[in-house]
Design a protein around this motif. Structure first.
Motif, PDB file in Angstrom:
ATOM      1  N   ALA A 245       0.859  -1.190   0.000  1.00  0.00           N
ATOM      2  CA  ALA A 245       0.000   0.000   0.000  1.00  0.00           C
ATOM      3  C   ALA A 245       0.888   1.231   0.000  1.00  0.00           C
ATOM      4  N   LEU A 246       0.406   2.259  -0.676  1.00  0.00           N
ATOM      5  CA  LEU A 246       1.158   3.503  -0.795  1.00  0.00           C
ATOM      6  C   LEU A 246       0.203   4.660  -0.530  1.00  0.00           C
ATOM      7  N   HIS A 247       0.589   5.539   0.385  1.00  0.00           N
ATOM      8  CA  HIS A 247      -0.287   6.629   0.793  1.00  0.00           C
ATOM      9  C   HIS A 247       0.419   7.965   0.578  1.00  0.00           C
ATOM     10  N   PHE A 248      -0.216   8.855  -0.185  1.00  0.00           N
ATOM     11  CA  PHE A 248       0.297  10.206  -0.413  1.00  0.00           C
ATOM     12  C   PHE A 248      -0.565  11.184   0.380  1.00  0.00           C
ATOM     13  N   PHE A 249       0.075  12.096   1.103  1.00  0.00           N
ATOM     14  CA  PHE A 249      -0.672  13.132   1.814  1.00  0.00           C
ATOM     15  C   PHE A 249       0.243  14.322   2.082  1.00  0.00           C
ATOM     16  N   THR A 250      -0.353  15.458   2.352  1.00  0.00           N
ATOM     17  CA  THR A 250       0.421  16.675   2.628  1.00  0.00           C
ATOM     18  C   THR A 250       0.043  17.222   4.000  1.00  0.00           C
ATOM     19  N   VAL A 251       1.008  17.948   4.582  1.00  0.00           N
ATOM     20  CA  VAL A 251       0.821  18.582   5.882  1.00  0.00           C
ATOM     21  C   VAL A 251       1.438  19.972   5.807  1.00  0.00           C
ATOM     22  N   ARG A 252       0.745  20.962   6.349  1.00  0.00           N
ATOM     23  CA  ARG A 252       1.306  22.317   6.450  1.00  0.00           C
ATOM     24  C   ARG A 252       1.978  22.438   7.819  1.00  0.00           C
ATOM     25  N   LYS A 253       3.262  22.692   7.822  1.00  0.00           N
ATOM     26  CA  LYS A 253       4.020  22.814   9.066  1.00  0.00           C
ATOM     27  C   LYS A 253       4.809  24.108   9.041  1.00  0.00           C
ATOM     28  N   GLN A 254       4.347  25.098   9.789  1.00  0.00           N
ATOM     29  CA  GLN A 254       4.964  26.415   9.855  1.00  0.00           C
ATOM     30  C   GLN A 254       5.120  26.977   8.445  1.00  0.00           C
ATOM     31  N   GLU A 255       6.337  27.201   7.997  1.00  0.00           N
ATOM     32  CA  GLU A 255       6.555  27.817   6.683  1.00  0.00           C
ATOM     33  C   GLU A 255       6.917  26.790   5.618  1.00  0.00           C
ATOM     34  N   HIS A 256       6.438  25.568   5.776  1.00  0.00           N
ATOM     35  CA  HIS A 256       6.731  24.522   4.804  1.00  0.00           C
ATOM     36  C   HIS A 256       5.477  23.698   4.499  1.00  0.00           C
ATOM     37  N   ILE A 257       5.422  23.218   3.273  1.00  0.00           N
ATOM     38  CA  ILE A 257       4.423  22.237   2.865  1.00  0.00           C
ATOM     39  C   ILE A 257       5.130  20.891   2.770  1.00  0.00           C
ATOM     40  N   LEU A 258       4.655  19.906   3.525  1.00  0.00           N
ATOM     41  CA  LEU A 258       5.282  18.590   3.557  1.00  0.00           C
ATOM     42  C   LEU A 258       4.467  17.618   2.715  1.00  0.00           C
ATOM     43  N   LEU A 259       5.111  17.051   1.685  1.00  0.00           N
ATOM     44  CA  LEU A 259       4.503  15.994   0.883  1.00  0.00           C
ATOM     45  C   LEU A 259       5.081  14.673   1.366  1.00  0.00           C
ATOM     46  N   CYS A 260       4.225  13.819   1.920  1.00  0.00           N
ATOM     47  CA  CYS A 260       4.677  12.559   2.526  1.00  0.00           C
ATOM     48  C   CYS A 260       4.277  11.389   1.640  1.00  0.00           C
ATOM     49  N   ILE A 261       5.196  10.458   1.467  1.00  0.00           N
ATOM     50  CA  ILE A 261       4.952   9.226   0.719  1.00  0.00           C
ATOM     51  C   ILE A 261       5.179   8.074   1.682  1.00  0.00           C
ATOM     52  N   GLU A 262       4.108   7.441   2.108  1.00  0.00           N
ATOM     53  CA  GLU A 262       4.166   6.416   3.151  1.00  0.00           C
ATOM     54  C   GLU A 262       3.825   5.058   2.552  1.00  0.00           C
ATOM     55  N   ASP A 263       4.663   4.046   2.827  1.00  0.00           N
ATOM     56  CA  ASP A 263       4.378   2.689   2.365  1.00  0.00           C
ATOM     57  C   ASP A 263       4.346   1.743   3.559  1.00  0.00           C
ATOM     58  N   ASN A 264       3.924   0.517   3.305  1.00  0.00           N
ATOM     59  CA  ASN A 264       3.887  -0.508   4.351  1.00  0.00           C
ATOM     60  C   ASN A 264       4.873  -1.628   4.041  1.00  0.00           C
ATOM     61  N   GLY A 265       6.009  -1.236   3.451  1.00  0.00           N
ATOM     62  CA  GLY A 265       7.004  -2.212   3.027  1.00  0.00           C
ATOM     63  C   GLY A 265       7.804  -2.790   4.173  1.00  0.00           C
ATOM     64  N   ILE A 266       8.968  -3.326   3.834  1.00  0.00           N
ATOM     65  CA  ILE A 266       9.783  -4.046   4.817  1.00  0.00           C
ATOM     66  C   ILE A 266      10.536  -3.108   5.746  1.00  0.00           C
ATOM     67  N   GLY A 267      10.490  -1.807   5.464  1.00  0.00           N
ATOM     68  CA  GLY A 267      11.146  -0.848   6.348  1.00  0.00           C
ATOM     69  C   GLY A 267      12.653  -0.813   6.153  1.00  0.00           C
ATOM     70  N   ILE A 268      13.292   0.115   6.845  1.00  0.00           N
ATOM     71  CA  ILE A 268      14.743   0.292   6.772  1.00  0.00           C
ATOM     72  C   ILE A 268      15.317   0.065   8.163  1.00  0.00           C
ATOM     73  N   PRO A 269      16.316  -0.792   8.307  1.00  0.00           N
ATOM     74  CA  PRO A 269      16.923  -1.003   9.631  1.00  0.00           C
ATOM     75  C   PRO A 269      17.449   0.301  10.208  1.00  0.00           C
ATOM     76  N   PRO A 270      17.308   0.513  11.516  1.00  0.00           N
ATOM     77  CA  PRO A 270      17.743   1.784  12.136  1.00  0.00           C
ATOM     78  C   PRO A 270      19.214   2.099  11.870  1.00  0.00           C
ATOM     79  N   GLY A 271      20.051   1.090  11.803  1.00  0.00           N
ATOM     80  CA  GLY A 271      21.470   1.342  11.561  1.00  0.00           C
ATOM     81  C   GLY A 271      21.770   1.822  10.159  1.00  0.00           C
TER      82      GLY A 271
END
Length: 337
Positions: A245-271
């Motif tokens: 699944a892939l989710h596109f959404f935007t958020v207004r944060k102070q003086e920036h517009i944030l375009l977020c691309i969120e997936d439910n994939g395998i993720g990235i290891p913290p290291g």
């Protein structure tokens, strides 16, 4: 320049002066001069010698430190002979001429390499434009002859097109200012266009697409942003799960517009997360048979930096969110209002 090294270099001079002092002392004593007179003359000679050594040492140290400072301030340090004063001593002039010869050779070599890079870059760009024609032709043939085989072939052709676009934008990323046009764009339009560019790949992977709150407008180059989104979508497909699944959404944060691309994939290891934008870094996930090159995210980050857009990544055990941060121009917004 160290004092010990300087004194070591002056040992021949000191040795000659010591011999001269001994010879003078013996001569004066042989001619019946008093010991006190001889010692006085030797002390004066020694004082003059020490003064000379100290003054010369200070002058040379000042001159050499100034030369080092000038060299450190130069970006191309092989050009140091151009800002040096021509030395007066014959031995130093020889080394100066050697440096001039090395500088000339370096400039010629750099010019040759730059010409070769330019020719290679022009060839790559021309080749990419040429190869787009047969790719487009194959896509048209497949679309006119629909079958399960051609649908799979269309998805692979989209992959090929992604790699050719990646090579083209990589070649142009060094001088993005020559190829972009900043204007007002609707984020919903550029997101939908990017999804359309990857429709067969998304369909083959059974990717579920959702989009929310994309009515914001930003000022940027739509072609470059579309390429960046294509790379992020391709990564989401490559590292997807059984029910992607892939989710596109935007958020207004102070003086920036944030375009977020969120997936439910395998993720990235913290290291691995701090290094995902490094060139050639594939990480743990890239070594599991996914044919990762470590170029896609590096190129996205490089283009974002050139365009003045922020790019950050957040990942958990399942899923990754990549965020494009567009600055809001208060002046333009005020005029529009």
């Amino acid at each position: 320049m160290r004092v010990k090294q300087y004194l070591r270099n002056q040992l021949p001079v000191i040795f000659i002066h010591v011999l001269g002092m001994l010879a003078l002392a013996l001569f004066l004593l042989a001619n019946g001069n008093a010991v006190q007179t001889v010692l006085f003359i030797l002390m004066v000679w020694l004082l003059v010698l020490l003064s000379y050594l100290v003054i010369v040492c200070c002058m040379q140290k000042t001159r050499l430190n100034k030369l080092l400072d000038m060299a450190e301030q130069l970006e191309e340090r092989y050009l140091i002979p151009e800002i040096m004063a021509v030395p007066e001593k014959a031995a130093e002039q020889v080394f100066y001429q050697i440096m001039k010869m090395a500088e000339k050779s370096m400039i010629e070599k750099i010019g040759e390499i730059q010409r070769e890079r330019k020719e290679y870059k022009e060839y790559i760009e021309q080749w990419i434009h040429e190869v787009k024609t047969p790719i487009t032709a194959m896509k048209l043939l497949c679309e006119n002859n629909r079958s399960s085989f051609t649908r799979e072939l269309l998805a692979e052709l989209e992959n090929v097109q992604q790699f050719t676009e990646q090579a083209l934008y990589y070649a142009r990323s060094e001088h993005t200012e020559k190829d972009y046009s900043i204007r007002e764009i609707q984020l919903s339009d550029v997101v939908h266009n990017a999804i359309a560019d990857n429709k067969y790949l998304l369909r083959q992977s059974n990717m579920r697409i959702t989009a929310d709150n994309l009515e914001h407008c930003v000022y940027t180059d739509d072609k470059w942003i579309r390429f960046i989104l294509n790379q992020l979508i391709s990564n989401a497909v490559k590292y997807g799960t059984e029910q992607p699944a892939l989710h596109f959404f935007t958020v207004r944060k102070q003086e920036h517009i944030l375009l977020c691309i969120e997936d439910n994939g395998i993720g990235i290891p913290p290291g691995n997360l701090p290094r995902i934008f490094e060139k050639g870094f594939t990480g743990q996930n890239g070594r599991t048979g996914r044919n990762s090159t470590g170029i896609g995210l590096y190129l996205c980050k490089r283009l974002c930096d050139k365009l003045g857009i922020g790019l950050t990544a957040y990942s958990k055990e399942k899923g990754t969110t990549l965020t494009l941060s567009f600055p809001v121009n208060d002046f333009v917004t005020g005029v529009q209002n």
